[in-house]
Design an enzyme around this catalytic site. Structure first.
Site, PDB file in Angstrom:
ATOM      1  N   CYS A 257      -9.586  -5.580   7.907  1.00 41.08           N
ATOM      2  CA  CYS A 257      -8.166  -5.368   7.832  1.00 41.08           C
ATOM      3  C   CYS A 257      -8.058  -3.765   7.453  1.00 41.08           C
ATOM      4  CB  CYS A 257      -7.504  -6.155   6.819  1.00 41.08           C
ATOM      5  SG  CYS A 257      -8.164  -5.931   5.158  1.00 41.08           S
TER       6      CYS A 257
ATOM      7  N   HIS B 269      -6.022  -6.332   0.767  1.00 40.92           N
ATOM      8  CA  HIS B 269      -5.543  -6.373   2.214  1.00 40.92           C
ATOM      9  C   HIS B 269      -4.906  -5.061   2.579  1.00 40.92           C
ATOM     10  CE1 HIS B 269      -4.833  -8.429   5.884  1.00 40.92           C
ATOM     11  NE2 HIS B 269      -3.682  -8.197   5.608  1.00 40.92           N
TER      12      HIS B 269
ATOM     13  N   ASN C  43       0.640  -7.087  10.258  1.00 45.19           N
ATOM     14  CA  ASN C  43      -0.442  -7.557   9.847  1.00 45.19           C
ATOM     15  C   ASN C  43      -1.768  -7.373  10.917  1.00 45.19           C
ATOM     16  OD1 ASN C  43      -2.373  -8.755   8.038  1.00 45.19           O
ATOM     17  ND2 ASN C  43      -1.218 -10.458   7.641  1.00 45.19           N
TER      18      ASN C  43
END
Length: 328
Positions: free
Chosen positions: A139, A276, A296
């Site tokens: 990520c 994240h 995302n």
């Protein structure tokens, strides 16, 4: 880790509600439907099947608890998605592998006035489509590359997907699929002047590989500079940074995002454990609940077509703790 433990304690407390698992949506029929929808291949009556069904049943309990806070029309909703057969530990170990390399300094600049009530960089055509990191803790690389390719497009060039795999393989201060930090990746890009190439030239593999080097004459995108600030308690100033400069790479606490379906997240995030990395592309203050618009990297089947909305104010999910803007 403290946030994860606190979240687990709350879930254990919720179990006292007394519903038996057999009466919840974790029935055999629902689990079979889940397996078909998300193409799960584990065999019926196998050890893995039994284990995954238990995780699925526990997820239905978790959803009841999380949804018990959703009392407003825009509130976040939680339910079955592609992560429903993962334990919370598995989800964390695979998908929550970002970190802040150091505590970001508090923003000390001026807060921009006269901001629009709603702003979204997607409306300008400079935000690339949602990607899927798959079972790789990358990520941090997606967040970094997402910011760079947006800023490149803002300069008048065609929006193109740049290589996440190049950052994953070559940013030596990070750990590839085992995790990393957007600020460390940006520092590496700035210091080395490595040019990011097109994703088509260096495609994503969802695994860490050997770094492929390109000559300095090879066409690519180099990072000149970046800023890194904490906007905790100053989210209006963060809105100003977003509007003035570019989409922002941020590191958040996404423990409860395992079950997110849509709506505005207002609870369940302690912001004590950043884990994240995402791309903040806009905001909307026109409704009852002002919120950030966040891209995302878990594919379009997750959340709202791959996006999540986080309430503005209160540093929900730690969204304002570590925020980077890129300059080319």
């Amino acid at each position: 880790m403290g946030a994860f433990r606190a979240f687990s304690v709350l879930l254990v407390a919720f179990a006292s509600f007394g519903e038996s698992l057999a009466n919840l949506n974790g029935s055999t029929t629902d689990f079979d439907s889940f397996r078909k929808k998300f193409h799960r291949s584990y065999e019926v009556n196998s050890e893995e099947f039994s284990r995954r069904q238990i995780y699925f049943q526990k997820a239905t309990v978790r959803h009841l608890y999380l949804n018990s806070f959703s009392t407003e029309s825009q509130s976040a909703t939680y339910g079955i998605n592609q992560f429903a057969d993962l334990s919370q530990m598995e989800f964390r170990d695979v998908y929550l592998r970002a970190e802040s390399s150091s505590r970001a300094p508090g923003f000390a600049g001026l807060t921009r006035t006269g901001l629009p009530a709603r702003f979204d960089w997607r409306d300008k055509g400079v935000v690339a489509p949602v990607q899927n990191q798959l079972a790789c803790g990358s990520c941090w690389a997606f967040s970094t590359v997402g910011a760079v390719q947006s800023v490149r497009a803002m300069g008048g060039l065609q929006l193109e997907q740049l290589s996440v795999q190049q950052v994953l393989d070559c940013s030596w201060e990070n750990q590839g699929c085992n995790g990393g930090s957007p600020s460390r990746a940006l520092a590496w890009l700035k210091q080395t002047r490595v040019k990011l190439v097109r994703a088509s030239e260096y495609p994503y593999k969802a695994e860490t590989g050997a770094c492929h080097f390109f000559s300095q004459s090879h066409e690519g995108v180099a990072v000149k500079n970046f800023t890194l600030y904490s906007f905790s308690g100053q989210e209006e100033a963060m809105m100003g940074q977003l509007v003035t400069f570019c989409p922002l790479a941020a590191v958040v606490d996404a423990v409860s995002w395992q079950d997110y379906l849509g709506g505005v997240i207002q609870h369940h995030c302690s912001s004590q454990w950043s884990n994240h990395a995402v791309l903040v592309v806009g905001y909307d203050t026109t409704g009852d609940i002002p919120y950030w618009i966040v891209q995302n990297s878990w594919g379009t089947a997750w959340g709202d077509q791959g996006y999540v909305y986080v309430k503005i104010g209160g540093n929900i999910c730690g969204i304002a703790d570590s925020v980077a803007a890129v300059f080319l």
